[in-house]
Design an enzyme around this catalytic site. Structure first.
Site, mmCIF file in Angstrom:
data_model
loop_
_atom_site.group_PDB
_atom_site.id
_atom_site.type_symbol
_atom_site.label_atom_id
_atom_site.label_comp_id
_atom_site.label_asym_id
_atom_site.label_seq_id
_atom_site.Cartn_x
_atom_site.Cartn_y
_atom_site.Cartn_z
ATOM 1 N N GLU A 103 1.648 -0.100 -4.834
ATOM 2 C CA GLU A 103 0.778 1.024 -5.147
ATOM 3 C C GLU A 103 1.633 2.271 -4.968
ATOM 4 O O GLU A 103 2.137 2.528 -3.879
ATOM 5 C CB GLU A 103 -0.423 1.096 -4.213
ATOM 6 C CG GLU A 103 -1.339 2.276 -4.585
ATOM 7 C CD GLU A 103 -2.174 2.791 -3.426
ATOM 8 O OE1 GLU A 103 -3.072 3.598 -3.679
ATOM 9 O OE2 GLU A 103 -1.912 2.409 -2.267
ATOM 10 N N ASP A 112 0.815 -1.207 0.000
ATOM 11 C CA ASP A 112 0.000 0.000 0.000
ATOM 12 C C ASP A 112 0.856 1.268 0.000
ATOM 13 O O ASP A 112 1.791 1.402 0.802
ATOM 14 C CB ASP A 112 -0.907 -0.009 1.234
ATOM 15 C CG ASP A 112 -1.793 1.207 1.326
ATOM 16 O OD1 ASP A 112 -2.664 1.356 0.450
ATOM 17 O OD2 ASP A 112 -1.600 2.023 2.250
#
Length: 580
Positions: free
Chosen positions: A284, A247
């Protein structure tokens, strides 16, 4: 080195005692800041925690595998090796050529459990899915959450089925021929239940969008990095997952000589070689920098892939005509062509949203296209809208099919978001269940303030703390049975079939993709080897020149091909295969 199951790194307190079962056991500190029980400890499954200095409230283990009573209570031992796996013959899946499906365990089925999700794997196979990407499952405060508020990164939430339920899920996915990618968060910790700073310097000064910075490069950071790297290994070894989605890596603050991401890539590659199966790291990243996925021998970090938000933005704007906020730069149809040919739209160009130049060009002659993971919808792009509305609410069936066509027939690694494949009517809203009233209020008020700044009516923003917000986001599987839902599902199944049969659709070469965008007619044509994809983004019928061939897919309104002239109704699209 080998550690005992109750050993704990705690350089900050001057005294640590182990609260285990009904006993309190003194612990001895080593020179490295690790504490070890000074007396015998119980065997078997027990609840335990740590008493730090003179505090008589036991705190959970930073490396806890189970939190049956929540993140504020004692941990419970769990032996991952006790699970009987049946995936001995599983050899893994490579990312190249694959399709990913992102899901949230709590809303994917009415039951919201790992075991219930197993019952839907045949459906995923029918739409060509190779990897199930699971939104974070680590322990969070409350009963339901997106998962990004995690505070105990190794503990699997009990509401989904706990660690054993997770092992059953991964084992079942492998039996169905599906790999598992686990979404993990290392850039911040949640707002409630984070006791790590009581133990040691897990955080440093400064903050990112979501909280205090994790200490990756200051005093004590060696053990903090090891804490993260051991967590990476935990998912791959104890839980047999096939990859991790990392993330928001742009929020990792690390000035070390070897960046944490590169260190991850080194260790995962070594473990992959030992396991003799592919293990994948997907970042990401908001940086638009190919360094993340450039091999280490070429000066990069060596991750396998990264998300490309530019693809989502270009497709979204082309179909919806929304141009607010960060969508503004993607208004020309030519933005779609640039993304398909060069990977990033912002590759050193000026970003009006950021008010500065952004991104780095991709070496399209060297980098394979599958290193970019793309989508027309995902949890962020839906859930971070004021009401969590899907594009389903704004597009007709032809346009939804075009979104699928551009994603599934494009050169990148497609990722679908749960329910997209049947035009699910349920929103995916931002939901929390913080037990603390003050934190719940602050979360709701912060959400409203955020959208008010963006021009949304605060009255329409759902309360994240309202249980109905969570329930509204659960998929209704009965929708698949008819109407537009069945029609769109047929689109995805047909496109999945074409990906399996046409080699050009999985060709990883940027140089094999060329695009033409007509700004006035609002048409887009992409050629990939012997495949042509044509989309009419306007409201009126259009005729485009294409190579002669056979129409293998068309959206609901149809298409007509006559000697290299393709007629498309408004919003329609088609895929052709060139005559040999």
């Amino acid at each position: 080195m080998s550690r005992g199951r109750f050993d704990v790194w705690a350089p900050r307190p001057s005294r640590v005692r182990l609260s285990v079962a009904d006993e309190v056991v003194e612990m001895t500190r080593g020179a490295d800041g690790w504490w070890t029980p000074a007396e015998p400890v119980p065997d078997g499954e027990v609840d335990y925690g740590y008493l730090l200095d003179d505090d008589e409230t036991p705190r959970p283990d930073p490396r806890s595998l189970r939190q049956p009573s929540g993140v504020h209570e004692r941990s419970r031992t769990y032996d991952p090796a006790a699970f009987t796996w049946t995936d001995e013959s599983w050899t893994g899946r490579q990312l190249a050529g694959a399709v990913i499906y992102e899901l949230h365990v709590g809303t994917f089925t009415p039951e919201g459990t790992f075991d219930a999700a197993l019952g839907r794997l045949d459906h995923l196979r029918s739409i060509g899915v190779d990897f199930v990407e699971v939104m974070p499952v680590n322990a969070v405060n409350g009963t339901h959450n997106w998962g990004y508020d995690g505070v105990l990164w190794s503990a699997v939430t009990e509401e989904y089925g706990g660690p054993e339920g997770y092992q059953r899920f991964v084992d079942g996915c492998h039996a169905a021929g599906l790999g598992v990618i686990q979404d993990v968060v290392y850039n911040h910790l949640g707002p409630s239940g984070n006791y790590l700073p009581l133990y040691g310097p897990y955080l440093k000064s400064g903050a990112n969008t979501w909280g205090d910075l994790v200490n990756l490069d200051e005093e004590g950071s060696g053990e903090v990095r090891r804490f993260i790297l051991d967590n990476v290994r935990l998912w791959l070894s104890h839980y047999h997952v096939d990859g991790l989605r990392l993330d928001a890596v742009h929020a990792l603050s690390d000035s070390s000589e070897t960046h944490l991401l590169e260190e991850m890539a080194i260790e995962v590659a070594a473990y992959s070689a030992h396991q003799r199966r592919p293990l994948t790291l997907i970042a990401e990243s908001d940086l638009n920098d190919p360094k993340l996925v450039t091999p280490r021998e070429a000066g990069g970090y060596g991750l396998d892939a990264q998300w490309s938000d530019d693809f989502h933005h270009a497709v979204h704007v082309a179909l919806t005509r929304e141009t607010e906020g960060y969508y503004a730069d993607f208004e020309p149809v030519g933005a779609l062509a640039k993304v398909f040919e060069r990977g990033f739209f912002h590759d050193g160009t000026y970003s009006s949203f950021r008010e500065r130049d952004h991104g780095v060009p991709i070496d399209t002659a060297a980098m394979p296209t599958w290193r970019l993971v793309v989508c027309s919808q995902n949890h962020d792009q839906i859930g971070n809208r004021a009401v969590g509305d899907r594009i389903t609410e704004h597009l007709d069936d032809d346009q939804l099919a075009c979104a699928a066509l551009l994603t599934m027939a494009g050169p990148f690694t497609p990722m679908l978001f749960q329910g997209e494949e049947w035009a699910a009517s349920e929103p995916f809203q931002f939901f929390t269940s913080h037990p603390e009233p003050e934190l719940g209020r602050a979360t709701a008020e912060g959400r409203i303030e955020e959208f008010e700044k963006m021009g949304w009516d605060p009255a329409v923003v759902p309360d994240p703390q309202d249980p109905e917000t969570f329930r509204r986001s659960k998929l209704d599987w009965a929708e698949l049975e008819g109407g537009r839902h069945a029609r769109i599902l047929g689109v995805y199944r047909r496109l999945a079939e074409l990906r399996r049969t046409l080699p050009d659709l999985t060709d990883p070469s940027f140089t094999r993709t060329s695009c033409t965008a007509d700004e006035d007619a609002r048409t887009f044509v992409m050629e990939r080897g012997a495949v042509t994809v044509a989309v009419n983004l306007s409201d009126e019928p259009r005729v485009v020149d294409v190579r002669s061939g056979e129409i293998l897919f068309m959206t609901e309104s149809g298409a007509e091909l006559d000697q290299g002239r393709l007629t498309l109704p408004g919003h329609a699209g088609a895929l052709l295969h060139v005559d040999a």
